[in-house]
Design an enzyme around this catalytic site. Structure first.
Site, PDB file in Angstrom:
ATOM      1  N   CYS A  66       0.653  -1.064   0.211  1.00  0.00           N
ATOM      2  CA  CYS A  66      -0.166   0.018  -0.102  1.00  0.00           C
ATOM      3  C   CYS A  66       0.994   1.477   0.223  1.00  0.00           C
ATOM      4  CB  CYS A  66      -0.702  -0.193   1.182  1.00  0.00           C
ATOM      5  SG  CYS A  66      -1.777  -1.829   1.170  1.00  0.00           S
TER       6      CYS A  66
ATOM      7  N   THR B 222       2.654  -8.063   8.387  1.00  0.00           N
ATOM      8  CA  THR B 222       1.256  -7.386   8.022  1.00  0.00           C
ATOM      9  C   THR B 222       0.726  -6.060   9.242  1.00  0.00           C
ATOM     10  OG1 THR B 222       0.004  -8.733   9.394  1.00  0.00           O
ATOM     11  CG2 THR B 222       0.591  -8.765   7.231  1.00  0.00           C
TER      12      THR B 222
ATOM     13  N   HIS C  48      -2.966   7.664   6.066  1.00  0.00           N
ATOM     14  CA  HIS C  48      -3.407   6.371   5.920  1.00  0.00           C
ATOM     15  C   HIS C  48      -4.646   5.913   5.550  1.00  0.00           C
ATOM     16  CE1 HIS C  48      -2.273   3.241   3.662  1.00  0.00           C
ATOM     17  NE2 HIS C  48      -2.958   1.873   4.648  1.00  0.00           N
TER      18      HIS C  48
ATOM     19  N   THR D 299      -9.378  -0.241   9.385  1.00  0.00           N
ATOM     20  CA  THR D 299      -8.870  -1.473  10.460  1.00  0.00           C
ATOM     21  C   THR D 299      -8.360  -1.081  12.267  1.00  0.00           C
ATOM     22  OG1 THR D 299      -6.396  -1.516  10.354  1.00  0.00           O
ATOM     23  CG2 THR D 299      -7.299  -2.708   8.587  1.00  0.00           C
TER      24      THR D 299
ATOM     25  N   GLU E 144      -1.505   5.154  14.142  1.00  0.00           N
ATOM     26  CA  GLU E 144      -1.560   6.295  12.809  1.00  0.00           C
ATOM     27  C   GLU E 144      -1.547   7.299  13.653  1.00  0.00           C
ATOM     28  OE1 GLU E 144      -3.867   6.684   9.258  1.00  0.00           O
ATOM     29  OE2 GLU E 144      -2.535   8.156   8.515  1.00  0.00           O
TER      30      GLU E 144
ATOM     31  N   LYS F  23     -10.075   7.330   2.103  1.00  0.00           N
ATOM     32  CA  LYS F  23     -10.694   6.249   2.130  1.00  0.00           C
ATOM     33  C   LYS F  23     -12.002   5.965   2.403  1.00  0.00           C
ATOM     34  CE  LYS F  23      -6.183   3.856   2.243  1.00  0.00           C
ATOM     35  NZ  LYS F  23      -5.279   4.623   2.702  1.00  0.00           N
TER      36      LYS F  23
ATOM     37  N   HIS G  72     -10.012   1.108  -0.382  1.00  0.00           N
ATOM     38  CA  HIS G  72      -8.100   1.165  -0.576  1.00  0.00           C
ATOM     39  C   HIS G  72      -7.821   1.020  -1.214  1.00  0.00           C
ATOM     40  CE1 HIS G  72      -4.567   0.790   0.836  1.00  0.00           C
ATOM     41  NE2 HIS G  72      -3.881  -0.487   1.689  1.00  0.00           N
TER      42      HIS G  72
ATOM     43  N   PHE H 239       2.310  -3.346   4.088  1.00  0.00           N
ATOM     44  CA  PHE H 239       2.032  -4.570   4.015  1.00  0.00           C
ATOM     45  C   PHE H 239       3.361  -5.012   3.951  1.00  0.00           C
ATOM     46  CE2 PHE H 239      -1.744  -7.032   3.902  1.00  0.00           C
ATOM     47  CZ  PHE H 239      -2.344  -5.960   5.325  1.00  0.00           C
TER      48      PHE H 239
END
Lengths: 420, 83
Positions: free
Chosen positions: A165, A272, A305, A309, A316, A342, A347, A406
């Site tokens: 990403c 990840t 970003h 999740t 972040e 997003k 994404h 990732f």
């Protein structure tokens, strides 16, 4: 270094103007997956939603012919289409440039995965001799960079970045460095992704990375919200023409904004999961500011970003609070605004940084900050103004674009307002 | 299948694959010079002919098939049945 051309193809608009309009208005491009590739499997899918670019047929809307469709993966067609918009928008005529001084760098996390899945099916059902001879040049992750260079005759630096990403973030950084080092005058830079495929939906789903809010697709991508349950996989592309200020002025180009700084770092922690304290992100943000000579108090907007999740958003926010302190703290009347677009377009993996560069450039150009939609209930301790629901008007001197991938790759880019 | 039927079908395949206009494709049309088919396109064309006419084209035979007419002749001679 300045930006002189913009092109995007996204699920909230087939071009940069319509995509920006949707960002301003807070429109979602997330919907039920419609795909013959999915229909052929008689399985129940845990995740049935994505950010497909619907209503965009490569021939009808993209201007490709039937021969192109056999030679290009959808990822490359989205990329070439966005690149064509950017080149046209910039007004540059590459036939009048020195070919060796023009290049292209493209980011894509996964490349031609649709081709891989299609040809694997051919292999299983019909045998190795029926695999298309175009398979390799379609699936390779550098296919778009190669095809852009061919289309425009760019003989300078060209490469492809595949850092999940963070891919288009690295593409930008690389392209900026060629301009800075004096190795190129003009670079085409961008990212593209077309990974809304059965394998990818299935694989990200079993990782529990995707939102399963199938009955409310437009509300599924909800970065920073307490109810977030994963990201929404999207496809799309964003491309830009960037060049040295001197070169842009010499050809009388219109200038959208200035590229200030590039920082990159690695978590070196987990393949990840982000570092919980956001150490890699802290480092990339600090490096970008140092690189561009930009004071943190002058960063007015961060395009996060912010994938939606649970752990990614938390890390972040922690990183931004750590770097910016009271400038970011809503409770301390901090002036920094941060949003995740997003929430609207989902994404797009390796293309996300490029699509979101549109939001950053227009924030500095127009003083409009696109919102984080679906942010009904910000998570505990997320003490930053996250621009919930509606766009905000406010002058922006510098905007920061975060992308984290990732592999633990972190990239931060900074763009600034251009004044003569 | 008559030779003219084979010709019509070959032209149809060539047009579909190369995005060419049927009115501009004849027996004399060359795959490389006229249609700008690269080596990969030409391999794919042979595969499409094999599928459509239920025939088999060896690499040696394919070397000799440079035009629409060459393809029609090869398929006629090798008793291609409509697949």
């Amino acid at each position: 270094m300045v930006i002189t051309g913009i092109g995007t193809v996204t699920n909230i608009g087939p071009d940069a103007a319509s995509t920006w309009e949707s960002m301003r208005e807070g429109r979602s491009g997330i919907s039920q997956i419609e795909s013959a590739e999915f229909d052929r499997y008689e399985y129940t899918w845990r995740v049935t939603i994505a950010g497909q670019v619907k209503g965009w047929d490569p021939c009808e809307q993209g201007g490709f012919d039937r021969r192109d469709v056999r030679r290009f993966d959808r990822c490359t067609m989205l990329g070439l289409s966005a690149a064509a918009q950017a080149v046209e928008d910039s007004g540059i005529d590459f036939s009048k440039e020195i070919p060796d001084r023009c290049g292209v760098i493209v980011g894509s996390g996964i490349g031609g995965i649709g081709t891989i899945e299609e040809m694997l099916k051919v292999l299983i059902e019909r045998g190795p001799d029926r695999i298309s001879p175009h398979t390799v040049p379609r699936l390779m992750v550098n296919a778009t960079a190669g095809n852009v260079s061919i289309r425009y005759g760019l003989r300078g630096p060209s490469s492809a970045h595949a850092t999940a990403c963070a891919s288009s973030g690295h593409a930008f950084g690389d392209a900026m460095n060629y301009l800075r080092k004096g190795e190129a005058d003009v670079m085409v830079v961008g990212g593209c992704e077309a990974a809304v495929t059965p394998l990818c939906i299935g694989a990200f789903s079993t990782m529990r990375a995707l939102s399963a809010r199938n009955d409310e697709p437009e509300r599924a991508s909800r970065p920073f919200d307490k109810g977030r349950d994963g990201f929404v996989l999207a496809e799309g592309a964003g491309f830009f023409v960037i060049e040295t200020l001197e070169h842009a002025k010499a050809r009388g180009a219109k200038i959208y904004g200035e590229l200030m700084g590039y920082g990159n770092s690695s978590d070196a922690a987990h393949i990840t999961a982000p570092d919980e304290q956001g150490r890699g992100a802290i480092s990339s943000m600090n490096k970008a500011m140092a690189d561009g000579g930009v004071n943190l108090a002058d960063i007015d907007y961060i395009n996060a970003h912010g994938t939606s999740t649970a752990i990614g958003d938390e890390a972040e926010v922690a990183a931004v609070l750590s770097v910016f302190g009271d400038h970011a703290r809503k409770s301390a009347d901090g002036k920094l605004l941060m949003s995740s677009t997003k929430s609207m377009h989902g994404h797009a993996l390796g293309a996300s940084g490029a699509v979101e560069m549109l939001a950053c450039i227009n924030a500095v150009r127009m003083g409009v900050i696109p919102p984080t939609i679906n942010l009904d209930d910000p998570d505990d301790g997320f003490d930053i103004d996250l621009v919930a629901h509606e766009a905000r008007e406010r002058p922006v001197r510098y905007a920061m674009n975060n992308t984290f991938g990732f592999g633990g790759h972190n990239v931060t880019l900074i763009v600034g307002r251009y004044t003569d | 299948m008559t030779e003219s039927e084979i010709e019509a079908k070959v032209i149809d395949i060539v047009c579909k694959q190369m995005g060419a206009d049927g009115a501009e494709v004849s027996r004399n049309t060359r795959f490389d010079e006229d249609l700008k088919a690269d080596s990969l396109d030409q391999v794919e064309l042979m595969m499409d002919f094999e599928d459509a006419f239920n025939t088999s084209i060896s690499d040696e035979d394919a070397e000799q098939i440079k035009t629409v007419g060459n393809a029609v002749e090869f398929i006629s001679k090798n008793n291609g049945s409509s697949g």
